[in-house]
Design a protein around this motif. Sequence first.
Motif, mmCIF file in Angstrom:
data_model
loop_
_atom_site.group_PDB
_atom_site.id
_atom_site.type_symbol
_atom_site.label_atom_id
_atom_site.label_comp_id
_atom_site.label_asym_id
_atom_site.label_seq_id
_atom_site.Cartn_x
_atom_site.Cartn_y
_atom_site.Cartn_z
ATOM 1 N N CYS A 1 3.116 6.173 26.821
ATOM 2 C CA CYS A 1 2.937 7.107 27.937
ATOM 3 C C CYS A 1 1.536 7.726 27.910
ATOM 4 N N GLY A 2 1.046 8.068 26.730
ATOM 5 C CA GLY A 2 -0.309 8.601 26.626
ATOM 6 C C GLY A 2 -1.363 7.593 27.045
ATOM 7 N N ARG A 3 -1.174 6.333 26.658
ATOM 8 C CA ARG A 3 -2.110 5.274 27.068
ATOM 9 C C ARG A 3 -2.092 5.082 28.578
ATOM 10 N N MET A 4 -0.936 5.125 29.192
ATOM 11 C CA MET A 4 -0.838 4.934 30.635
ATOM 12 C C MET A 4 -1.350 6.158 31.396
ATOM 13 N N PHE A 5 -1.129 7.355 30.870
ATOM 14 C CA PHE A 5 -1.576 8.553 31.573
ATOM 15 C C PHE A 5 -3.094 8.661 31.562
ATOM 16 N N ARG A 6 -3.736 8.210 30.494
ATOM 17 C CA ARG A 6 -5.200 8.260 30.414
ATOM 18 C C ARG A 6 -5.878 7.085 31.103
ATOM 19 N N SER A 7 -5.105 6.177 31.629
ATOM 20 C CA SER A 7 -5.678 5.010 32.297
ATOM 21 C C SER A 7 -6.272 5.407 33.645
ATOM 22 N N PRO A 8 -7.422 4.848 33.998
ATOM 23 C CA PRO A 8 -7.981 5.128 35.330
ATOM 24 C C PRO A 8 -7.222 4.453 36.461
ATOM 25 N N ALA A 9 -6.362 3.496 36.138
ATOM 26 C CA ALA A 9 -5.572 2.830 37.172
ATOM 27 C C ALA A 9 -4.487 3.771 37.676
ATOM 28 N N ALA A 10 -4.411 3.927 38.988
ATOM 29 C CA ALA A 10 -3.461 4.868 39.580
ATOM 30 C C ALA A 10 -2.016 4.436 39.353
ATOM 31 N N GLU A 11 -1.759 3.131 39.352
ATOM 32 C CA GLU A 11 -0.394 2.658 39.184
ATOM 33 C C GLU A 11 0.139 2.954 37.797
ATOM 34 N N LEU A 12 -0.734 2.988 36.801
ATOM 35 C CA LEU A 12 -0.308 3.327 35.443
ATOM 36 C C LEU A 12 -0.247 4.838 35.246
ATOM 37 N N ASN A 13 -1.210 5.535 35.789
ATOM 38 C CA ASN A 13 -1.256 6.983 35.605
ATOM 39 C C ASN A 13 -0.081 7.676 36.267
ATOM 40 N N GLN A 14 0.288 7.239 37.450
ATOM 41 C CA GLN A 14 1.372 7.880 38.183
ATOM 42 C C GLN A 14 2.755 7.484 37.677
ATOM 43 N N CYS B 1 2.792 13.435 25.797
ATOM 44 C CA CYS B 1 1.930 12.272 25.576
ATOM 45 C C CYS B 1 0.456 12.631 25.663
ATOM 46 N N ASP B 2 0.131 13.680 26.404
ATOM 47 C CA ASP B 2 -1.264 14.082 26.559
ATOM 48 C C ASP B 2 -1.295 15.564 26.925
ATOM 49 N N LYS B 3 -2.383 16.234 26.530
ATOM 50 C CA LYS B 3 -2.501 17.663 26.813
ATOM 51 C C LYS B 3 -2.582 17.919 28.307
ATOM 52 N N LEU B 4 -3.283 17.072 29.040
ATOM 53 C CA LEU B 4 -3.371 17.251 30.484
ATOM 54 C C LEU B 4 -2.029 17.000 31.158
ATOM 55 N N ALA B 5 -1.273 16.041 30.637
ATOM 56 C CA ALA B 5 0.059 15.794 31.183
ATOM 57 C C ALA B 5 0.967 16.988 30.962
ATOM 58 N N MET B 6 0.839 17.638 29.818
ATOM 59 C CA MET B 6 1.639 18.826 29.532
ATOM 60 C C MET B 6 1.318 19.946 30.511
ATOM 61 N N GLN B 7 0.053 20.176 30.756
ATOM 62 C CA GLN B 7 -0.337 21.247 31.664
ATOM 63 C C GLN B 7 0.064 20.960 33.108
ATOM 64 N N ALA B 8 0.065 19.693 33.494
ATOM 65 C CA ALA B 8 0.357 19.349 34.885
ATOM 66 C C ALA B 8 1.846 19.222 35.162
ATOM 67 N N LEU B 9 2.623 18.754 34.187
ATOM 68 C CA LEU B 9 4.019 18.414 34.433
ATOM 69 C C LEU B 9 5.015 19.430 33.884
ATOM 70 N N LEU B 10 4.622 20.249 32.896
ATOM 71 C CA LEU B 10 5.584 21.153 32.264
ATOM 72 C C LEU B 10 6.138 22.197 33.229
ATOM 73 N N PRO B 11 5.332 22.892 34.037
ATOM 74 C CA PRO B 11 5.926 23.883 34.959
ATOM 75 C C PRO B 11 6.911 23.268 35.934
ATOM 76 N N ARG B 12 6.598 22.105 36.464
ATOM 77 C CA ARG B 12 7.518 21.464 37.402
ATOM 78 C C ARG B 12 8.807 21.056 36.710
ATOM 79 N N ALA B 13 8.705 20.538 35.481
ATOM 80 C CA ALA B 13 9.905 20.136 34.751
ATOM 81 C C ALA B 13 10.771 21.346 34.409
ATOM 82 N N MET B 14 10.167 22.450 33.999
ATOM 83 C CA MET B 14 10.929 23.638 33.648
ATOM 84 C C MET B 14 11.644 24.215 34.863
#
Length: 410
Positions: A94-107, A144-157
Amino acid sequence: DLLGGESGLGGSAGPRQQVILSYCWRAVKEVSGVLAAVATCPPGSDQVSLDSGVAPLLEPAMLRQIGELLHTLLTSIRHRGAFSAVHPAFTDVCGRMFRSPAAELNQRVSQWLEQCLDTATICRVSVTRRSAGWPLCLLATLTCDKLAMQALLPRAMNRIFALAADLQIADGGEPATDELGDGTTDLPQVHAINMLRALLDDHTLASDVVPYVEQAFVLALTGLRSRRWAIRNVCGLLYAALTRRVFGNSRAREETKYDGITGRELFTRFPGLHPFLTNQLEDAVDRMAEIDTIQETRQLAAGDGGVIEVTDDEGDAGQRVSNSPLPVGAVDPVSAVLRSGARFIHPSLYPCLILLARLQPSLADTSHASEDTTDKHDSAAEAAGVVATSPHSESATGAVAPPMNLDREP
């Protein structure tokens, strides 16, 4: 050969079925590690530019296929050791895919998070007490990544608390009983609270989940009054996770000089917790006050000739002779509480008392208490006409009281 018994399995290694199962989940663990290494170590076509001269070894389609396979393993296996072994590999992918510049992997990482919560909503997870590997699946997408935590944690909670809102609380005068009692109902509240508990227990999210601790405490203590046993059970597990998050692990407290958290610190950081605990304790006292000891004693004591009316599980009334050493009309408070008062005990009474017992007194409170005690002693001494003065002070007079002789009894 393994099933036919020709391989020689069994004996000292254990039953054949148990050995096969152990080999299977160990194979899953090693395969997951290999897939994670293949997905994260070689350069991919999404990372290498055309003019760099480096040939990519991994295509985005292969990386996504590896992620889908690990996601399927993590969400379909029921063996705790097996899906716990898949979790680190899925986190790396998940960390490898989230840091990928490809939109299909990141999303795709955020899509897995939404799929995890949607599956819990439509009750297609599993009828298990701890929701199998779905909490770890959600945890992997968030950590998987610090940026993913900041972006997804509030919505998940927000979605987790929305799913766990309907706790099916029992009525005030009714005891908490399970309506079905067979434990075969898949409840979204159970899966949501299990996911919340996994997030609170993870050390990576230690500081990020602090804003949600107060709301989680309210959820856990309120859920103990649910009609469903599964909800009461998972709320008890959530309460234990919250105490570990706030007060730390017992072993860690023994190995360090951790003095605990004071009540002032707890209620300053979580201001809504103080009125909530106060309301819970007041409700518990009011419910305990409803116990009619006299009426229950009349049912327990022998009214005429030591005969007590009893009711069996089917509701059939009968009589038996009392063998109690108590005389007729005597009050047995233990039996009265066990038979009539137990159903009036508030379910969150003892958890609230345990929480308050773990708090340490603050320095300000202890200093004020010591000053008040000193002032009281000085006032009492002045009233008696005796003032104890230190012989080393400037205001000491010649009339100093002699020290007490500890070698001779008065």
